[in-house]
Design a protein around this motif. Structure first.
Motif, PDB file in Angstrom:
ATOM      1  N   ARG A   8       0.847  -1.191   0.000  1.00 24.97           N
ATOM      2  CA  ARG A   8       0.000   0.000   0.000  1.00 24.97           C
ATOM      3  C   ARG A   8       0.882   1.239   0.000  1.00 24.97           C
ATOM      4  NH1 ARG A   8      -5.023   1.406   0.658  1.00 24.97           N
ATOM      5  NH2 ARG A   8      -5.695  -0.669   1.295  1.00 24.97           N
ATOM      6  N   VAL A   9       0.631   2.117  -0.949  1.00 28.13           N
ATOM      7  CA  VAL A   9       1.319   3.399  -0.992  1.00 28.13           C
ATOM      8  C   VAL A   9       0.636   4.295   0.033  1.00 28.13           C
ATOM      9  CG1 VAL A   9       1.793   5.415  -2.423  1.00 28.13           C
ATOM     10  CG2 VAL A   9       1.983   3.134  -3.402  1.00 28.13           C
ATOM     11  N   LEU A  10       1.416   4.842   0.944  1.00 31.01           N
ATOM     12  CA  LEU A  10       0.872   5.680   2.014  1.00 31.01           C
ATOM     13  C   LEU A  10       0.691   7.116   1.547  1.00 31.01           C
ATOM     14  CD1 LEU A  10       3.154   4.322   4.878  1.00 31.01           C
ATOM     15  CD2 LEU A  10       0.827   3.592   4.293  1.00 31.01           C
ATOM     16  N   ARG A  11      -0.262   7.795   2.148  1.00 36.34           N
ATOM     17  CA  ARG A  11      -0.481   9.213   1.837  1.00 36.34           C
ATOM     18  C   ARG A  11       0.738  10.014   2.252  1.00 36.34           C
ATOM     19  NH1 ARG A  11      -5.841  10.383   0.642  1.00 36.34           N
ATOM     20  NH2 ARG A  11      -7.292   8.774   1.314  1.00 36.34           N
ATOM     21  N   ASP A  12       1.086  10.994   1.424  1.00 37.80           N
ATOM     22  CA  ASP A  12       2.241  11.831   1.710  1.00 37.80           C
ATOM     23  C   ASP A  12       1.924  13.256   1.270  1.00 37.80           C
ATOM     24  OD1 ASP A  12       5.340  11.654   2.363  1.00 37.80           O
ATOM     25  OD2 ASP A  12       5.084  13.010   0.650  1.00 37.80           O
ATOM     26  N   PRO A  13       2.291  14.251   2.082  1.00 39.62           N
ATOM     27  CA  PRO A  13       1.977  15.633   1.703  1.00 39.62           C
ATOM     28  C   PRO A  13       2.809  16.159   0.530  1.00 39.62           C
ATOM     29  CG  PRO A  13       3.204  15.584   3.760  1.00 39.62           C
ATOM     30  CD  PRO A  13       2.883  14.160   3.405  1.00 39.62           C
ATOM     31  N   GLU A  14       3.937  15.527   0.260  1.00 37.46           N
ATOM     32  CA  GLU A  14       4.827  16.013  -0.792  1.00 37.46           C
ATOM     33  C   GLU A  14       4.633  15.330  -2.144  1.00 37.46           C
ATOM     34  OE1 GLU A  14       8.945  16.275   0.363  1.00 37.46           O
ATOM     35  OE2 GLU A  14       8.371  16.548   2.453  1.00 37.46           O
ATOM     36  N   PHE A  15       4.122  14.083  -2.133  1.00 37.82           N
ATOM     37  CA  PHE A  15       3.993  13.312  -3.363  1.00 37.82           C
ATOM     38  C   PHE A  15       2.582  12.769  -3.495  1.00 37.82           C
ATOM     39  CE2 PHE A  15       8.407  12.741  -1.905  1.00 37.82           C
ATOM     40  CZ  PHE A  15       9.069  13.327  -2.965  1.00 37.82           C
ATOM     41  N   CYS A  80       5.595   3.183   1.881  1.00 40.72           N
ATOM     42  CA  CYS A  80       4.835   1.962   1.618  1.00 40.72           C
ATOM     43  C   CYS A  80       4.602   1.157   2.888  1.00 40.72           C
ATOM     44  CB  CYS A  80       5.597   1.052   0.648  1.00 40.72           C
ATOM     45  SG  CYS A  80       5.928   1.765  -0.950  1.00 40.72           S
ATOM     46  N   HIS A  81       3.474   0.468   2.923  1.00 48.47           N
ATOM     47  CA  HIS A  81       3.216  -0.536   3.951  1.00 48.47           C
ATOM     48  C   HIS A  81       3.090  -1.871   3.221  1.00 48.47           C
ATOM     49  CE1 HIS A  81       0.586  -3.165   6.354  1.00 48.47           C
ATOM     50  NE2 HIS A  81       1.399  -2.755   7.317  1.00 48.47           N
ATOM     51  N   VAL A  82       3.893  -2.841   3.621  1.00 57.64           N
ATOM     52  CA  VAL A  82       3.929  -4.145   2.945  1.00 57.64           C
ATOM     53  C   VAL A  82       3.408  -5.220   3.888  1.00 57.64           C
ATOM     54  CG1 VAL A  82       5.409  -5.811   1.759  1.00 57.64           C
ATOM     55  CG2 VAL A  82       5.965  -3.376   1.683  1.00 57.64           C
ATOM     56  N   THR A  83       2.488  -6.039   3.390  1.00 59.02           N
ATOM     57  CA  THR A  83       1.979  -7.148   4.200  1.00 59.02           C
ATOM     58  C   THR A  83       2.940  -8.330   4.093  1.00 59.02           C
ATOM     59  OG1 THR A  83       0.701  -8.133   2.393  1.00 59.02           O
ATOM     60  CG2 THR A  83      -0.411  -6.459   3.760  1.00 59.02           C
ATOM     61  N   ASP A  84       2.760  -9.284   4.968  1.00 61.95           N
ATOM     62  CA  ASP A  84       3.499 -10.532   4.855  1.00 61.95           C
ATOM     63  C   ASP A  84       2.958 -11.319   3.665  1.00 61.95           C
ATOM     64  OD1 ASP A  84       5.024 -10.031   7.138  1.00 61.95           O
ATOM     65  OD2 ASP A  84       3.551 -10.993   8.460  1.00 61.95           O
ATOM     66  N   ILE A  85       3.755 -12.250   3.183  1.00 62.13           N
ATOM     67  CA  ILE A  85       3.293 -13.148   2.123  1.00 62.13           C
ATOM     68  C   ILE A  85       2.212 -14.043   2.730  1.00 62.13           C
ATOM     69  CG2 ILE A  85       3.953 -15.042   0.589  1.00 62.13           C
ATOM     70  CD1 ILE A  85       6.776 -13.710   0.507  1.00 62.13           C
ATOM     71  N   ALA A  86       1.084 -14.164   2.043  1.00 63.21           N
ATOM     72  CA  ALA A  86      -0.050 -14.946   2.545  1.00 63.21           C
ATOM     73  C   ALA A  86      -0.577 -15.854   1.448  1.00 63.21           C
ATOM     74  CB  ALA A  86      -1.158 -13.999   3.017  1.00 63.21           C
ATOM     75  N   LEU A  87      -1.340 -16.863   1.866  1.00 67.26           N
ATOM     76  CA  LEU A  87      -1.977 -17.757   0.908  1.00 67.26           C
ATOM     77  C   LEU A  87      -3.208 -17.088   0.309  1.00 67.26           C
ATOM     78  CD1 LEU A  87      -1.787 -21.189   2.759  1.00 67.26           C
ATOM     79  CD2 LEU A  87      -0.448 -20.431   0.786  1.00 67.26           C
ATOM     80  N   VAL A  88      -3.437 -17.338  -0.966  1.00 67.51           N
ATOM     81  CA  VAL A  88      -4.619 -16.825  -1.643  1.00 67.51           C
ATOM     82  C   VAL A  88      -5.844 -17.477  -1.008  1.00 67.51           C
ATOM     83  CG1 VAL A  88      -5.861 -16.856  -3.845  1.00 67.51           C
ATOM     84  CG2 VAL A  88      -3.401 -16.397  -3.806  1.00 67.51           C
ATOM     85  N   PRO A  89      -6.868 -16.692  -0.676  1.00 70.34           N
ATOM     86  CA  PRO A  89      -8.070 -17.288  -0.079  1.00 70.34           C
ATOM     87  C   PRO A  89      -8.765 -18.260  -1.043  1.00 70.34           C
ATOM     88  CG  PRO A  89      -8.266 -14.878  -0.239  1.00 70.34           C
ATOM     89  CD  PRO A  89      -6.957 -15.261  -0.831  1.00 70.34           C
ATOM     90  N   ALA A  90      -9.436 -19.227  -0.470  1.00 65.69           N
ATOM     91  CA  ALA A  90     -10.190 -20.193  -1.286  1.00 65.69           C
ATOM     92  C   ALA A  90     -11.421 -19.522  -1.877  1.00 65.69           C
ATOM     93  CB  ALA A  90     -10.600 -21.382  -0.422  1.00 65.69           C
ATOM     94  N   GLY A  91     -11.880 -20.048  -2.991  1.00 65.54           N
ATOM     95  CA  GLY A  91     -13.118 -19.578  -3.588  1.00 65.54           C
ATOM     96  C   GLY A  91     -12.992 -18.307  -4.411  1.00 65.54           C
ATOM     97  N   ASN A  92     -11.792 -17.926  -4.782  1.00 69.69           N
ATOM     98  CA  ASN A  92     -11.621 -16.710  -5.581  1.00 69.69           C
ATOM     99  C   ASN A  92     -11.884 -16.996  -7.053  1.00 69.69           C
ATOM    100  OD1 ASN A  92      -8.807 -17.959  -4.954  1.00 69.69           O
ATOM    101  ND2 ASN A  92      -8.627 -17.029  -6.965  1.00 69.69           N
ATOM    102  N   ARG A  93     -11.945 -15.937  -7.833  1.00 72.60           N
ATOM    103  CA  ARG A  93     -12.055 -16.036  -9.283  1.00 72.60           C
ATOM    104  C   ARG A  93     -10.692 -15.663  -9.860  1.00 72.60           C
ATOM    105  NH1 ARG A  93     -17.646 -14.867 -10.938  1.00 72.60           N
ATOM    106  NH2 ARG A  93     -16.936 -15.515 -12.971  1.00 72.60           N
ATOM    107  N   TRP A  94     -10.583 -15.627 -11.195  1.00 71.29           N
ATOM    108  CA  TRP A  94      -9.322 -15.382 -11.873  1.00 71.29           C
ATOM    109  C   TRP A  94      -9.535 -14.339 -12.954  1.00 71.29           C
ATOM    110  CZ3 TRP A  94      -5.200 -18.103  -9.919  1.00 71.29           C
ATOM    111  CH2 TRP A  94      -5.531 -19.143  -9.062  1.00 71.29           C
ATOM    112  N   ARG A  95      -8.485 -13.569 -13.268  1.00 70.45           N
ATOM    113  CA  ARG A  95      -8.582 -12.603 -14.362  1.00 70.45           C
ATOM    114  C   ARG A  95      -7.193 -12.259 -14.864  1.00 70.45           C
ATOM    115  NH1 ARG A  95     -11.420  -7.684 -11.542  1.00 70.45           N
ATOM    116  NH2 ARG A  95     -12.562  -7.851 -13.467  1.00 70.45           N
TER     117      ARG A  95
END
Length: 184
Positions: A8-15, A80-95
């Motif tokens: 996630r790109v964090l809000r910044d007053p300069e950019f 930036c805020h970076v999450t940990d690597i996680a498993l894709v949830p079940a029941g998703n679709r694809w694109r």
């Protein structure tokens, strides 16, 4: 393609969010190009008129860990805020998430055709008289080409939702017209 991580790109007053996302994406492009495996795809889960503030990377846990080990985001850690690597949830679709190339400057394209010898100057002038620039309402990132130094818009299209994945390779932008990413 069973794992993901969000940046996630964090809000910044300069950019602006768009400028930070473009900088992040340019760094990712260089890292994926250096990696050269085509095994990591991207999506923009908050896209609408802009790509949004979240860049999602898709791949195996090993591929994503290897990419993260390169410290490719150096210099953008405070933005930036970076999450940990996680498993894709079940029941998703694809694109698919692909690049759309828009022919926005007919004069530039016809000039190139003359330089390459595909058209004569007279043919190019004739075609230019009736040529209309194309436009797109797809979200885009403003990037700078490392090879030519030219600024360009990378238009991004999220394809239709599918019920099954399609295996394939991703470009150095993490995009593909054929290979799918999980959508959730």
């Amino acid at each position: 393609m069973n794992s993901y991580l969000n940046i996630r790109v964090l809000r910044d007053p300069e950019f602006s969010t768009e400028a930070l996302m473009a900088a992040l994406f340019a760094k990712l492009h260089r890292a994926l190009g250096a990696r050269g495996r085509g095994d990591i795809g991207v999506s923009f889960p908050e896209y609408s008129r802009t790509p949004g503030s979240v860049l999602r990377l898709h791949g195996t846990a090993v591929a994503l860990s290897e990419l993260e080990a390169t410290r490719w985001r150096a210099g953008l850690g405070d933005y930036c805020h970076v999450t940990d690597i996680a498993l894709v949830p079940a029941g998703n679709r694809w694109r698919t998430v692909r690049r759309v190339q828009v022919k926005s400057s007919p004069a530039r394209l016809l000039s190139r055709s003359v330089r390459k010898g595909w058209l004569s100057e007279a043919q190019a002038q004739e075609r230019l008289a009736s040529a209309q620039p194309q436009q797109s309402d797809q979200p885009y990132l403003n990037l700078k080409s490392l090879s030519s130094g030219q600024h360009f818009r990378l238009f991004i299209c999220h394809g239709e939702l599918l019920s099954a994945p399609v295996v394939g390779r991703f470009s150095s932008y993490g995009l593909s017209a054929r290979a799918t990413i999980p959508w959730f």
